[in-house]
Motif scaffolding. Structure first.
Motif, PDB file in Angstrom:
ATOM      1  N   LEU A 129      36.934  46.362  25.964  1.00  0.00           N
ATOM      2  CA  LEU A 129      37.384  46.476  24.579  1.00  0.00           C
ATOM      3  C   LEU A 129      38.907  46.494  24.508  1.00  0.00           C
ATOM      4  N   PRO A 130      39.480  45.836  23.499  1.00  0.00           N
ATOM      5  CA  PRO A 130      40.927  45.937  23.298  1.00  0.00           C
ATOM      6  C   PRO A 130      41.332  47.411  23.157  1.00  0.00           C
ATOM      7  N   GLY A 131      42.415  47.771  23.758  1.00  0.00           N
ATOM      8  CA  GLY A 131      42.894  49.139  23.688  1.00  0.00           C
ATOM      9  C   GLY A 131      42.380  50.045  24.790  1.00  0.00           C
ATOM     10  N   ASN A 132      41.402  49.581  25.571  1.00  0.00           N
ATOM     11  CA  ASN A 132      40.883  50.405  26.663  1.00  0.00           C
ATOM     12  C   ASN A 132      41.759  50.183  27.897  1.00  0.00           C
ATOM     13  N   ARG A 133      42.929  50.804  27.870  1.00  0.00           N
ATOM     14  CA  ARG A 133      43.920  50.613  28.942  1.00  0.00           C
ATOM     15  C   ARG A 133      43.414  51.091  30.299  1.00  0.00           C
ATOM     16  N   ARG A 134      42.623  52.130  30.308  1.00  0.00           N
ATOM     17  CA  ARG A 134      42.102  52.649  31.582  1.00  0.00           C
ATOM     18  C   ARG A 134      41.205  51.611  32.260  1.00  0.00           C
ATOM     19  N   SER A 135      40.340  50.957  31.500  1.00  0.00           N
ATOM     20  CA  SER A 135      39.462  49.941  32.089  1.00  0.00           C
ATOM     21  C   SER A 135      40.239  48.690  32.483  1.00  0.00           C
ATOM     22  N   VAL A 136      41.249  48.336  31.696  1.00  0.00           N
ATOM     23  CA  VAL A 136      42.100  47.204  32.089  1.00  0.00           C
ATOM     24  C   VAL A 136      42.763  47.510  33.426  1.00  0.00           C
ATOM     25  N   ALA A 137      43.240  48.733  33.612  1.00  0.00           N
ATOM     26  CA  ALA A 137      43.882  49.113  34.875  1.00  0.00           C
ATOM     27  C   ALA A 137      42.900  49.016  36.036  1.00  0.00           C
ATOM     28  N   VAL A 138      41.658  49.464  35.842  1.00  0.00           N
ATOM     29  CA  VAL A 138      40.641  49.345  36.891  1.00  0.00           C
ATOM     30  C   VAL A 138      40.397  47.869  37.196  1.00  0.00           C
ATOM     31  N   ALA A 139      40.215  47.067  36.149  1.00  0.00           N
ATOM     32  CA  ALA A 139      39.969  45.635  36.340  1.00  0.00           C
ATOM     33  C   ALA A 139      41.085  44.994  37.164  1.00  0.00           C
ATOM     34  N   GLU A 140      42.307  45.308  36.850  1.00  0.00           N
ATOM     35  CA  GLU A 140      43.428  44.719  37.589  1.00  0.00           C
ATOM     36  C   GLU A 140      43.484  45.232  39.027  1.00  0.00           C
ATOM     37  N   ARG A 141      43.148  46.499  39.245  1.00  0.00           N
ATOM     38  CA  ARG A 141      43.157  47.038  40.617  1.00  0.00           C
ATOM     39  C   ARG A 141      42.094  46.397  41.494  1.00  0.00           C
ATOM     40  N   ILE A 142      40.984  45.940  40.898  1.00  0.00           N
ATOM     41  CA  ILE A 142      39.926  45.311  41.702  1.00  0.00           C
ATOM     42  C   ILE A 142      40.123  43.806  41.843  1.00  0.00           C
ATOM     43  N   GLY A 143      41.235  43.297  41.322  1.00  0.00           N
ATOM     44  CA  GLY A 143      41.532  41.873  41.489  1.00  0.00           C
ATOM     45  C   GLY A 143      41.225  41.003  40.298  1.00  0.00           C
TER      46      GLY A 143
END
Length: 167
Positions: A129-143
């Protein structure tokens, strides 16, 4: 059962209901999910049954995440591809007391690896979801990288993903 350094990843079962319902009763947890889930016990029951049924239909689904050091349920994560989903997905959801410990990243990495090595995926995606910065950070950390925005189940979402590594 798959494991990570700090987590046991096992199939979700009906025995997880109380912990699962408590996790989804937190509006901050439920509000961050791309799959719209309410916070009532009935909503949690339907959601848990959906993941258990997904395993029966597809042969894979989110796992219960169990903290090795305590044996406590901390959330769910794993591969996912319900009808209408934009590809083979990886998702995660943790109870708020376990946020910030790196468990989501640890479990999501294991899920991505499972998708590529066991399920033979060429691409893995996550809907955020837009605004879910925590999940975006996880997504980026996993590649994962942002692929595009799309509408999923009537909601505007970000699609993140990654290709399988070269053989």
């Amino acid at each position: 059962m798959p494991e990570t350094e700090r987590l046991i990843l096992r199939p979700l079962t009906g025995d997880d209901f109380a912990d699962y319902a408590a996790m989804l009763a937190d509006p901050e947890v439920a509000g961050g999910l791309a799959e719209s889930v309410g916070g009532s016990p009935a909503d949690a029951w339907r959601s848990l049954a959906m993941f258990i049924g997904h395993r029966q239909i597809r042969g894979f689904s989110h796992w219960a995440l169990i903290e090795k050091s305590t044996g406590r349920f901390v959330g769910r994560a794993g591969p996912w591809q319900p009808h209408g989903f934009p590809g083979l997905g990886v998702g995660w959801c943790l109870a708020r007391p376990h946020w910030g410990k790196g468990y989501a990243t640890e479990a999501a990495r294991a899920a991505v690896r499972h998708c590529f090595t066991v399920l033979g995926a060429s691409e893995v995606v996550s809907v955020i979801l837009p605004g879910n910065r925590r999940s975006v950070a996880v997504a980026e950390r996993i590649g994962h990288r942002h692929l595009r925005d799309l509408t999923y189940r009537g909601r505007r979402v970000h699609l993140y993903g990654q290709q399988a590594p070269p053989a």
